[in-house]
Design a protein around this motif. Sequence first.
Motif, short mmCIF file in Angstrom:
data_model
loop_
_atom_site.label_atom_id
_atom_site.label_comp_id
_atom_site.label_asym_id
_atom_site.label_seq_id
_atom_site.Cartn_x
_atom_site.Cartn_y
_atom_site.Cartn_z
N HIS A 199 0.83 -1.36 0.07
CA HIS A 199 0.12 -0.02 -0.07
C HIS A 199 0.98 1.43 -0.16
CE1 HIS A 199 -3.04 -2.84 0.81
NE2 HIS A 199 -2.66 -3.01 1.84
N ALA A 200 1.85 1.39 0.19
CA ALA A 200 2.79 2.37 0.12
C ALA A 200 2.94 3.19 -1.18
CB ALA A 200 4.41 2.01 0.78
N LEU A 201 2.72 2.60 -2.31
CA LEU A 201 2.97 3.11 -3.67
C LEU A 201 1.52 3.87 -3.90
CD1 LEU A 201 4.48 0.31 -5.67
CD2 LEU A 201 5.68 2.26 -4.63
N ASP A 202 0.40 3.46 -3.16
CA ASP A 202 -0.73 4.20 -3.61
C ASP A 202 -0.57 5.72 -3.03
OD1 ASP A 202 -2.08 2.14 -4.84
OD2 ASP A 202 -2.67 1.28 -2.81
N ILE A 203 0.01 5.54 -1.67
CA ILE A 203 0.42 7.01 -1.15
C ILE A 203 1.28 7.73 -1.83
CG2 ILE A 203 1.26 8.03 0.88
CD1 ILE A 203 0.40 5.41 2.70
N ILE A 204 2.44 7.25 -2.47
CA ILE A 204 3.23 7.93 -3.26
C ILE A 204 2.88 8.26 -4.36
CG2 ILE A 204 5.52 7.68 -4.35
CD1 ILE A 204 6.34 5.74 -2.11
N LYS A 205 1.98 7.81 -5.02
CA LYS A 205 1.47 8.28 -6.15
C LYS A 205 0.59 9.44 -6.13
CE LYS A 205 -1.44 7.43 -10.22
NZ LYS A 205 -2.58 6.61 -10.77
N ASP A 206 -0.28 9.45 -4.97
CA ASP A 206 -0.69 10.87 -4.61
C ASP A 206 0.24 11.93 -4.30
OD1 ASP A 206 -3.24 9.50 -4.84
OD2 ASP A 206 -3.62 8.86 -2.72
N GLU A 207 1.20 11.68 -3.59
CA GLU A 207 2.41 12.76 -3.60
C GLU A 207 3.02 13.11 -4.66
OE1 GLU A 207 3.38 13.77 -0.42
OE2 GLU A 207 2.87 12.51 1.07
N VAL A 208 3.17 12.14 -5.78
CA VAL A 208 3.63 12.77 -6.90
C VAL A 208 2.85 13.55 -7.76
CG1 VAL A 208 4.37 11.90 -9.41
CG2 VAL A 208 4.99 10.69 -7.30
N ILE A 209 1.66 13.45 -7.60
CA ILE A 209 0.43 14.25 -8.03
C ILE A 209 0.32 15.66 -7.52
CG2 ILE A 209 -2.04 14.81 -8.57
CD1 ILE A 209 -2.11 11.52 -8.89
N GLN A 210 0.48 15.65 -6.22
CA GLN A 210 0.65 16.78 -5.27
C GLN A 210 2.09 17.70 -5.63
OE1 GLN A 210 -1.46 18.32 -3.60
NE2 GLN A 210 -0.01 20.09 -2.99
N LEU A 211 3.04 16.94 -5.90
CA LEU A 211 4.28 17.45 -6.18
C LEU A 211 4.40 18.06 -7.52
CD1 LEU A 211 7.40 17.87 -5.39
CD2 LEU A 211 8.04 15.87 -6.22
N LEU A 212 3.83 17.78 -8.61
CA LEU A 212 3.55 18.27 -9.66
C LEU A 212 2.86 19.48 -9.78
CD1 LEU A 212 3.05 15.12 -12.26
CD2 LEU A 212 5.06 16.44 -11.74
N LEU A 215 5.23 22.06 -8.11
CA LEU A 215 6.22 22.82 -8.94
C LEU A 215 5.54 22.93 -10.29
CD1 LEU A 215 8.90 20.14 -8.16
CD2 LEU A 215 8.42 22.13 -7.00
N SER A 216 4.55 23.75 -10.60
CA SER A 216 4.06 24.03 -11.67
C SER A 216 4.77 24.58 -13.02
CB SER A 216 2.69 25.08 -11.31
OG SER A 216 2.98 26.29 -11.00
N TYR A 217 5.96 25.16 -12.43
CA TYR A 217 6.69 25.94 -13.70
C TYR A 217 7.23 24.65 -14.39
CZ TYR A 217 10.76 23.99 -10.81
OH TYR A 217 11.53 23.06 -10.13
N LEU A 218 7.11 23.32 -14.06
CA LEU A 218 7.63 22.33 -14.92
C LEU A 218 6.50 22.05 -16.22
CD1 LEU A 218 8.82 19.78 -12.47
CD2 LEU A 218 10.36 21.08 -14.03
N GLY A 219 5.10 22.41 -15.86
CA GLY A 219 4.39 22.17 -16.74
C GLY A 219 3.83 20.81 -17.18
N LEU A 220 4.31 19.86 -16.21
CA LEU A 220 3.93 18.27 -16.41
C LEU A 220 2.99 17.72 -15.77
CD1 LEU A 220 7.81 17.39 -15.78
CD2 LEU A 220 6.77 17.29 -17.87
#
Length: 321
Positions: A199-212, A215-220
């Motif tokens: 279940h750790a990866l489910d948490i990390i995926k949400d963290e990736v979406i939040q990180l992007l 870091l909106s300057y990346l536009g990713l």
Amino acid sequence: MDLMNTPLFHRILANTPFSENEFRILVATAPRRYKDHYIDKRRGGRRLISQPTAELKFLQRLLVKHELCNLPLHDAAVAYRINHSIKDHAKIHAASRYLLKLDFRDFFSSLTEQTIRHRLSIDANYSEEELWVLCHLLCRQPFKGDQTLRLSIGAPSSPFVSNYLMWEFDVRLTEICAKNNAIYTRYADDLAISTSLPHALDIIKDEVIQLLSELSYLGLTLNNEKTVNVSKKNRRTLVGLNLANDGSTSIGREKKRLLRAQMHALTCGRLLPETLPRLQGMLAFTYAIDPDFVMGLCRRYGFSRISEVGFFQNNNTTTST
């Protein structure tokens, strides 16, 4: 804009054969000095490749070698690096029980002039005029209706620049993964995160979406169609390599069988000449992953090294004509 009075202009010019006027014209017109062509994607569709002119490629390589080479790159970024390969991207995840694969949508073209300006304003001390020069030399203007300058697939500088622009993302995601007992590496737009905790990866995926989002300057954004979350119970692959449950990586039995068949066809004179470059490329690729298999294959069919494979075919063709 007086480009010729900036230190950057003269630093670059000193390493080129161009006159001041020739270089000024090159900089001003650089974003339009590309030729477009398309290649087929493995899973359907077509990928745009934008090749800079020879003069612009020369300048882009020069920038990476002499001007940008000291910019920070994170260890998690393993693509386009000396002494790094896709094996480094894959092998570190092979022993983990769970693997999450994420993919960015339109990676290179999402990284723009604004992204470069944002990062360089933090990591370097360029004037506005110098930033203008750098963005013009590193980016392409896609088409008349879009005035945004973007990185392109095909420019020799884009791999290095993209790794640099992703530095803050790589730093922060590495920290997030460490807090969740996970491992992170990135191969261009392919992200791999692995752990042995359920279940750790489910948490990390949400963290990736939040990180992007932060870091909106990346536009990713993530390409959700390519998201894969698997465990050791399933067949696990990463950048074309198989991850075995014993922690090893390989190209897989089917690709090995194909290589054996093509080498046999070559020595029997049945391999089509137009197929040879693909065979040579696959041998070179496999050598980086499993050198013992490739050298064993070469010896079995009478070659002491990979380079002799093409020599055999050339001699065979010459003899038969």
